[in-house]
Design a protein around this motif. Structure first.
Motif, PDB file in Angstrom:
ATOM      1  N   SER A  84       0.824  -1.201   0.000  1.00  0.00           N
ATOM      2  CA  SER A  84       0.000   0.000   0.000  1.00  0.00           C
ATOM      3  C   SER A  84       0.862   1.257   0.000  1.00  0.00           C
ATOM      4  O   SER A  84       1.871   1.335   0.690  1.00  0.00           O
ATOM      5  CB  SER A  84      -0.910  -0.007   1.231  1.00  0.00           C
ATOM      6  N   ARG A  85       0.458   2.241  -0.798  1.00  0.00           N
ATOM      7  CA  ARG A  85       1.147   3.520  -0.837  1.00  0.00           C
ATOM      8  C   ARG A  85       0.375   4.523   0.009  1.00  0.00           C
ATOM      9  O   ARG A  85      -0.510   5.221  -0.486  1.00  0.00           O
ATOM     10  CB  ARG A  85       1.277   4.011  -2.276  1.00  0.00           C
ATOM     11  N   VAL A  86       0.703   4.594   1.269  1.00  0.00           N
ATOM     12  CA  VAL A  86       0.050   5.520   2.193  1.00  0.00           C
ATOM     13  C   VAL A  86       0.937   6.754   2.314  1.00  0.00           C
ATOM     14  O   VAL A  86       2.140   6.632   2.542  1.00  0.00           O
ATOM     15  CB  VAL A  86      -0.154   4.871   3.581  1.00  0.00           C
ATOM     16  N   PRO A  87       0.372   7.959   2.129  1.00  0.00           N
ATOM     17  CA  PRO A  87       1.184   9.175   2.249  1.00  0.00           C
ATOM     18  C   PRO A  87       1.966   9.200   3.562  1.00  0.00           C
ATOM     19  O   PRO A  87       1.471   8.768   4.610  1.00  0.00           O
ATOM     20  CB  PRO A  87       0.132  10.291   2.198  1.00  0.00           C
ATOM     21  N   LYS A  88       3.184   9.726   3.492  1.00  0.00           N
ATOM     22  CA  LYS A  88       4.125   9.679   4.617  1.00  0.00           C
ATOM     23  C   LYS A  88       3.540  10.298   5.894  1.00  0.00           C
ATOM     24  O   LYS A  88       3.639   9.723   6.981  1.00  0.00           O
ATOM     25  CB  LYS A  88       5.413  10.413   4.228  1.00  0.00           C
ATOM     26  N   THR A  89       2.904  11.443   5.777  1.00  0.00           N
ATOM     27  CA  THR A  89       2.341  12.111   6.965  1.00  0.00           C
ATOM     28  C   THR A  89       1.300  11.231   7.651  1.00  0.00           C
ATOM     29  O   THR A  89       1.283  11.103   8.882  1.00  0.00           O
ATOM     30  CB  THR A  89       1.687  13.450   6.570  1.00  0.00           C
ATOM     31  N   ILE A  90       0.436  10.619   6.853  1.00  0.00           N
ATOM     32  CA  ILE A  90      -0.612   9.763   7.414  1.00  0.00           C
ATOM     33  C   ILE A  90       0.006   8.517   8.025  1.00  0.00           C
ATOM     34  O   ILE A  90      -0.376   8.088   9.121  1.00  0.00           O
ATOM     35  CB  ILE A  90      -1.641   9.384   6.323  1.00  0.00           C
ATOM     36  N   ARG A  91       0.991   7.947   7.319  1.00  0.00           N
ATOM     37  CA  ARG A  91       1.637   6.729   7.817  1.00  0.00           C
ATOM     38  C   ARG A  91       2.298   6.979   9.182  1.00  0.00           C
ATOM     39  O   ARG A  91       2.184   6.166  10.102  1.00  0.00           O
ATOM     40  CB  ARG A  91       2.665   6.249   6.797  1.00  0.00           C
ATOM     41  N   GLU A  92       2.961   8.104   9.299  1.00  0.00           N
ATOM     42  CA  GLU A  92       3.645   8.415  10.564  1.00  0.00           C
ATOM     43  C   GLU A  92       2.638   8.628  11.695  1.00  0.00           C
ATOM     44  O   GLU A  92       2.808   8.103  12.802  1.00  0.00           O
ATOM     45  CB  GLU A  92       4.516   9.662  10.387  1.00  0.00           C
ATOM     46  N   ASN A  93       1.591   9.407  11.422  1.00  0.00           N
ATOM     47  CA  ASN A  93       0.601   9.668  12.473  1.00  0.00           C
ATOM     48  C   ASN A  93      -0.174   8.405  12.844  1.00  0.00           C
ATOM     49  O   ASN A  93      -0.558   8.225  14.005  1.00  0.00           O
ATOM     50  CB  ASN A  93      -0.363  10.769  12.026  1.00  0.00           C
ATOM     51  N   PHE A 114       2.026   6.520  15.248  1.00  0.00           N
ATOM     52  CA  PHE A 114       1.974   7.098  16.596  1.00  0.00           C
ATOM     53  C   PHE A 114       0.634   6.793  17.265  1.00  0.00           C
ATOM     54  O   PHE A 114       0.575   6.544  18.478  1.00  0.00           O
ATOM     55  CB  PHE A 114       2.204   8.608  16.534  1.00  0.00           C
ATOM     56  N   LEU A 115      -0.460   6.819  16.478  1.00  0.00           N
ATOM     57  CA  LEU A 115      -1.780   6.552  17.049  1.00  0.00           C
ATOM     58  C   LEU A 115      -1.877   5.101  17.520  1.00  0.00           C
ATOM     59  O   LEU A 115      -2.399   4.841  18.618  1.00  0.00           O
ATOM     60  CB  LEU A 115      -2.873   6.853  16.014  1.00  0.00           C
ATOM     61  N   CYS A 116      -1.381   4.163  16.731  1.00  0.00           N
ATOM     62  CA  CYS A 116      -1.403   2.753  17.146  1.00  0.00           C
ATOM     63  C   CYS A 116      -0.587   2.563  18.421  1.00  0.00           C
ATOM     64  O   CYS A 116      -1.002   1.840  19.346  1.00  0.00           O
ATOM     65  CB  CYS A 116      -0.851   1.857  16.031  1.00  0.00           C
ATOM     66  N   ALA A 117       0.574   3.228  18.468  1.00  0.00           N
ATOM     67  CA  ALA A 117       1.423   3.116  19.658  1.00  0.00           C
ATOM     68  C   ALA A 117       0.730   3.719  20.881  1.00  0.00           C
ATOM     69  O   ALA A 117       0.802   3.166  21.991  1.00  0.00           O
ATOM     70  CB  ALA A 117       2.767   3.812  19.409  1.00  0.00           C
ATOM     71  N   GLU A 118       0.055   4.854  20.673  1.00  0.00           N
ATOM     72  CA  GLU A 118      -0.651   5.513  21.776  1.00  0.00           C
ATOM     73  C   GLU A 118      -1.786   4.632  22.307  1.00  0.00           C
ATOM     74  O   GLU A 118      -1.945   4.482  23.534  1.00  0.00           O
ATOM     75  CB  GLU A 118      -1.210   6.856  21.300  1.00  0.00           C
ATOM     76  N   ASN A 158      -5.996  14.094  19.068  1.00  0.00           N
ATOM     77  CA  ASN A 158      -5.172  14.946  18.205  1.00  0.00           C
ATOM     78  C   ASN A 158      -4.574  14.161  17.040  1.00  0.00           C
ATOM     79  O   ASN A 158      -4.535  14.646  15.904  1.00  0.00           O
ATOM     80  CB  ASN A 158      -4.052  15.602  19.024  1.00  0.00           C
ATOM     81  N   LEU A 159      -4.114  12.947  17.319  1.00  0.00           N
ATOM     82  CA  LEU A 159      -3.528  12.129  16.251  1.00  0.00           C
ATOM     83  C   LEU A 159      -4.586  11.740  15.221  1.00  0.00           C
ATOM     84  O   LEU A 159      -4.336  11.756  14.016  1.00  0.00           O
ATOM     85  CB  LEU A 159      -2.875  10.881  16.858  1.00  0.00           C
ATOM     86  N   LYS A 160      -5.761  11.384  15.723  1.00  0.00           N
ATOM     87  CA  LYS A 160      -6.856  11.061  14.791  1.00  0.00           C
ATOM     88  C   LYS A 160      -7.191  12.274  13.935  1.00  0.00           C
ATOM     89  O   LYS A 160      -7.392  12.158  12.707  1.00  0.00           O
ATOM     90  CB  LYS A 160      -8.092  10.619  15.573  1.00  0.00           C
ATOM     91  N   LEU A 208      -8.595   4.858   5.731  1.00  0.00           N
ATOM     92  CA  LEU A 208      -7.689   5.374   6.762  1.00  0.00           C
ATOM     93  C   LEU A 208      -8.432   6.256   7.757  1.00  0.00           C
ATOM     94  O   LEU A 208      -8.151   6.233   8.969  1.00  0.00           O
ATOM     95  CB  LEU A 208      -6.546   6.154   6.105  1.00  0.00           C
ATOM     96  N   GLU A 209      -9.386   7.044   7.263  1.00  0.00           N
ATOM     97  CA  GLU A 209     -10.221   7.852   8.162  1.00  0.00           C
ATOM     98  C   GLU A 209     -10.976   6.954   9.143  1.00  0.00           C
ATOM     99  O   GLU A 209     -11.037   7.235  10.348  1.00  0.00           O
ATOM    100  CB  GLU A 209     -11.223   8.673   7.359  1.00  0.00           C
ATOM    101  N   LEU A 210     -11.548   5.868   8.622  1.00  0.00           N
ATOM    102  CA  LEU A 210     -12.313   4.950   9.472  1.00  0.00           C
ATOM    103  C   LEU A 210     -11.413   4.256  10.484  1.00  0.00           C
ATOM    104  O   LEU A 210     -11.793   4.079  11.649  1.00  0.00           O
ATOM    105  CB  LEU A 210     -13.028   3.920   8.600  1.00  0.00           C
ATOM    106  N   ILE A 211     -10.221   3.847  10.047  1.00  0.00           N
ATOM    107  CA  ILE A 211      -9.285   3.179  10.962  1.00  0.00           C
ATOM    108  C   ILE A 211      -8.902   4.112  12.098  1.00  0.00           C
ATOM    109  O   ILE A 211      -8.907   3.730  13.279  1.00  0.00           O
ATOM    110  CB  ILE A 211      -8.034   2.705  10.187  1.00  0.00           C
ATOM    111  N   ALA A 212      -8.573   5.358  11.745  1.00  0.00           N
ATOM    112  CA  ALA A 212      -8.190   6.332  12.773  1.00  0.00           C
ATOM    113  C   ALA A 212      -9.337   6.591  13.746  1.00  0.00           C
ATOM    114  O   ALA A 212      -9.132   6.672  14.973  1.00  0.00           O
ATOM    115  CB  ALA A 212      -7.746   7.637  12.113  1.00  0.00           C
ATOM    116  N   SER A 213     -10.557   6.705  13.225  1.00  0.00           N
ATOM    117  CA  SER A 213     -11.716   6.966  14.089  1.00  0.00           C
ATOM    118  C   SER A 213     -11.974   5.800  15.029  1.00  0.00           C
ATOM    119  O   SER A 213     -12.300   5.991  16.210  1.00  0.00           O
ATOM    120  CB  SER A 213     -12.957   7.235  13.227  1.00  0.00           C
ATOM    121  N   ASP A 214     -11.830   4.569  14.533  1.00  0.00           N
ATOM    122  CA  ASP A 214     -12.060   3.404  15.391  1.00  0.00           C
ATOM    123  C   ASP A 214     -10.937   3.209  16.401  1.00  0.00           C
ATOM    124  O   ASP A 214     -11.186   2.717  17.506  1.00  0.00           O
ATOM    125  CB  ASP A 214     -12.230   2.146  14.538  1.00  0.00           C
ATOM    126  N   LEU A 215      -9.738   3.607  16.044  1.00  0.00           N
ATOM    127  CA  LEU A 215      -8.650   3.543  17.029  1.00  0.00           C
ATOM    128  C   LEU A 215      -8.933   4.510  18.181  1.00  0.00           C
ATOM    129  O   LEU A 215      -8.752   4.172  19.353  1.00  0.00           O
ATOM    130  CB  LEU A 215      -7.307   3.872  16.361  1.00  0.00           C
TER     131      LEU A 215
END
Length: 548
Positions: free
Chosen positions: A6-15, A18-22, A54-56, A83-90
């Motif tokens: 998957s080609r996920v933009p760098k900014t989204i991939r990094e955040n 961090f969100l998964c780690a948080e 904030n990360l979401k 990716l929006e849905l994944i972040a929201s569910d996290l």
């Protein structure tokens, strides 16, 4: 169906990292709290609510920026929505962790909670969170499935806790409030499993470039294996979402872009009806319906893999092709219909029941258009009867004017359910779940109004739409006369009234909906004004009806 990386933009991939780690860090704290409840541990979870939010928010903002200019159903757009849905569910996992602690705080006797059972459940959630990045980066749908399947295990854990708590309700030594709050804690943890399943579905959608849920993915995977050639060479592209809730997708060859088959899925009963409708057409009039290549059912959903039919929908032809092709397609359609009606004619009379159908749909119409609520109508000082009263009167009249014979009809004869193949000069029908023996006026009225309701304002196109409706009507009327159907126009008036009025629930434009609504009322009034016994002499005012 494991795709390319998957080609996920760098900014989204990094955040996202961090969100998964948080979230994992918060779940570690929650696990520790159940093992040894302390105010300090609870506070560490509560105090970190803002971090996940904030990360979401950063991920959602980045997705919105990236989606600018992306077509709604292309792979990039679907990946970003996923990716929006994944972040929201996290973030939802973070909220559920805090909510469970709120309930724990109200439990006086902590042992009532059976706290020793919770660390293992939280560990399951953590294992799902730990797999998200790999499943996304490697486009690994099998790993994504494993994340979703954790829900079943968490659900089983919840049921065990529920059984324990409900049994303890009979224990007089335990506070009812402690049991109630324990159930609430268990419920919050159970909902973590729901979030993992949602994340799983979003990952699968990103991986295959197609919005799917768990049931749809398994059906798609199973049916695609029935096609010739390697599954890895196939892609999935959404064609349409039906009003009944079904999804229709094209299965394409990745290299040639040729459509190999059409995938349709939805509620099991609807898909089963579609399958039966296709089978019926094959036995009654071969060649009109597409072939079913494969069928799959799972729980309450089902799916079909259907032969791809070359050509254009009639809607596309009316709106986008030249006059010559439109005339040729209409000619072939009317000739095909007459042949179907002749070959399937049965002597049993058929009741149209259009006014009964309309009465049932008025509630849906008025939810979309409250201005159509039934009330007294005044015109030039005269009080006119309410529409509901007119429909009630017309229902009685219609019951006394059945069609003299039955034919096999499509049942949902909209312009987007008819395909014309110019190369073979052939008509095909799709979406056949309502096919049955019936009054052919049902299909005639639906086709005519589905043309009229096309929301196109271009003057030349509107003129073409009117001409198509008029020519189609003349052809159907000619068939009726040859078959000795004297009340065709009377029944068609009520059928058109039904279709005009009920179709407004699909029309947002208020002026267009009002034109259709007034036409429905006018037709019912005209039908009621016809003296009983004089239905055979009734004539439709077609020029007035189909002119804007």
């Amino acid at each position: 169906m494991t795709g390319q990386r998957s080609r996920v933009p760098k900014t989204i991939r990094e955040n996202l990292h961090f969100l998964c780690a948080e979230i994992d860090g918060q779940l570690i704290q929650l696990e520790a709290f159940f093992k040894e409840p302390t105010a300090a541990t609870a506070r560490r979870i509560q105090d970190r609510a803002g971090y996940a939010h904030n990360l979401k928010s950063r991920i959602l903002a980045a997705c919105v920026r990236q989606m600018t200019g992306a077509k709604k159903n292309n792979r990039k757009h679907i990946t970003l929505r996923s990716l929006e849905l994944i972040a929201s569910d996290l973030q939802r996992l973070s909220n559920l962790a805090r909510q469970s602690l709120h309930h724990v705080e109200r439990i006086e006797t902590f042992e009532t909670l059976e706290p020793q059972r919770y660390p293992a459940i939280v560990k399951r959630v953590r294992s799902g969170v730990a797999s998200i990045e790999q499943a996304l980066t490697d486009s690994d749908s099998e790993l994504a499935i494993e994340i979703g399947q954790l829900q079943d295990k968490i659900e089983a854990d919840y049921r065990k806790l529920f059984k324990i708590y409900t049994k303890e309700m009979r224990n007089p030594d335990i506070r009812p409030a402690d049991i109630a709050n324990s159930l609430l804690v268990a419920s919050e943890i159970q909902r973590m499993g729901d979030s993992l399943k949602s994340i799983s579905e979003a990952l699968i959608s990103a991986n295959i470039g197609q919005a799917v849920n768990f049931e749809r993915y398994f059906a798609l995977q199973s049916l695609m294996s029935d096609l010739e050639g390697p599954v890895g060479n196939l892609t999935v592209e959404t064609i349409a979402e039906t009003r009944s809730g079904s999804s229709i997708s094209a299965i394409k060859d990745r290299k040639t872009e040729e459509v190999a088959a059409v995938f349709k899925d939805g509620e099991k009963s609807k898909v089963k009806e579609e399958r039966q409708g296709v089978k019926s057409w094959h036995s009654i009039y071969p060649g009109l319906a597409p072939k079913i290549l494969s069928y799959e059912k799972r729980n309450q959903s089902a799916a079909l893999l259907i032969e791809h039919l070359p050509g254009f929908t009639f809607e596309h032809i009316v709106l986008s092709e030249n006059d010559a092709l439109c005339a040729t397609a209409l000619n072939r359609l009317t000739r095909t219909l007459k042949d179907v009606w002749k070959q399937t004619r049965a002597q049993e009379p058929a009741e149209l029941g259009s006014m009964q159908q309309l009465a049932k749909r008025l509630g849906e119409v008025r939810r979309v258009h409250p201005e159509f609520q039934d009330r007294k109508v005044s015109f030039s000082g005269e009080s006119l009867p309410a529409l509901d009263k007119l429909i009630e009167q017309a229902t009685e009249r219609e019951a006394n004017v059945p069609a003299p014979f039955s034919v096999y009809i499509h049942g949902d004869f909209n312009v987007d359910n008819i395909i014309y193949d110019p190369g073979e000069d052939r008509i095909h029908f799709i979406d056949l779940h309502r096919s049955r023996y019936m009054d052919y006026v049902q299909d005639v009225s639906v086709f005519m109004v589905s043309n009229y309701r096309l929301q196109v304002l271009d003057r030349d196109t509107r003129k073409r739409i009117m001409n198509v409706s008029q020519d189609f009507y003349k052809s159907a009327r000619g068939f009726a006369r040859k078959q000795g159907d004297a009340t065709f126009e009377y029944r068609l008036a009520l059928g058109l009234a039904r279709s005009f009025a009920s179709s407004t629930r699909f029309i947002f434009d208020k002026s267009h909906a009002r034109r259709m609504w007034l036409r429905a009322r006018y037709l019912i009034e005209q039908a009621l004004a016809c003296p009983p016994g004089g239905e055979a002499r009734f004539r439709l005012p077609m020029k007035e009806l189909f002119v804007d």
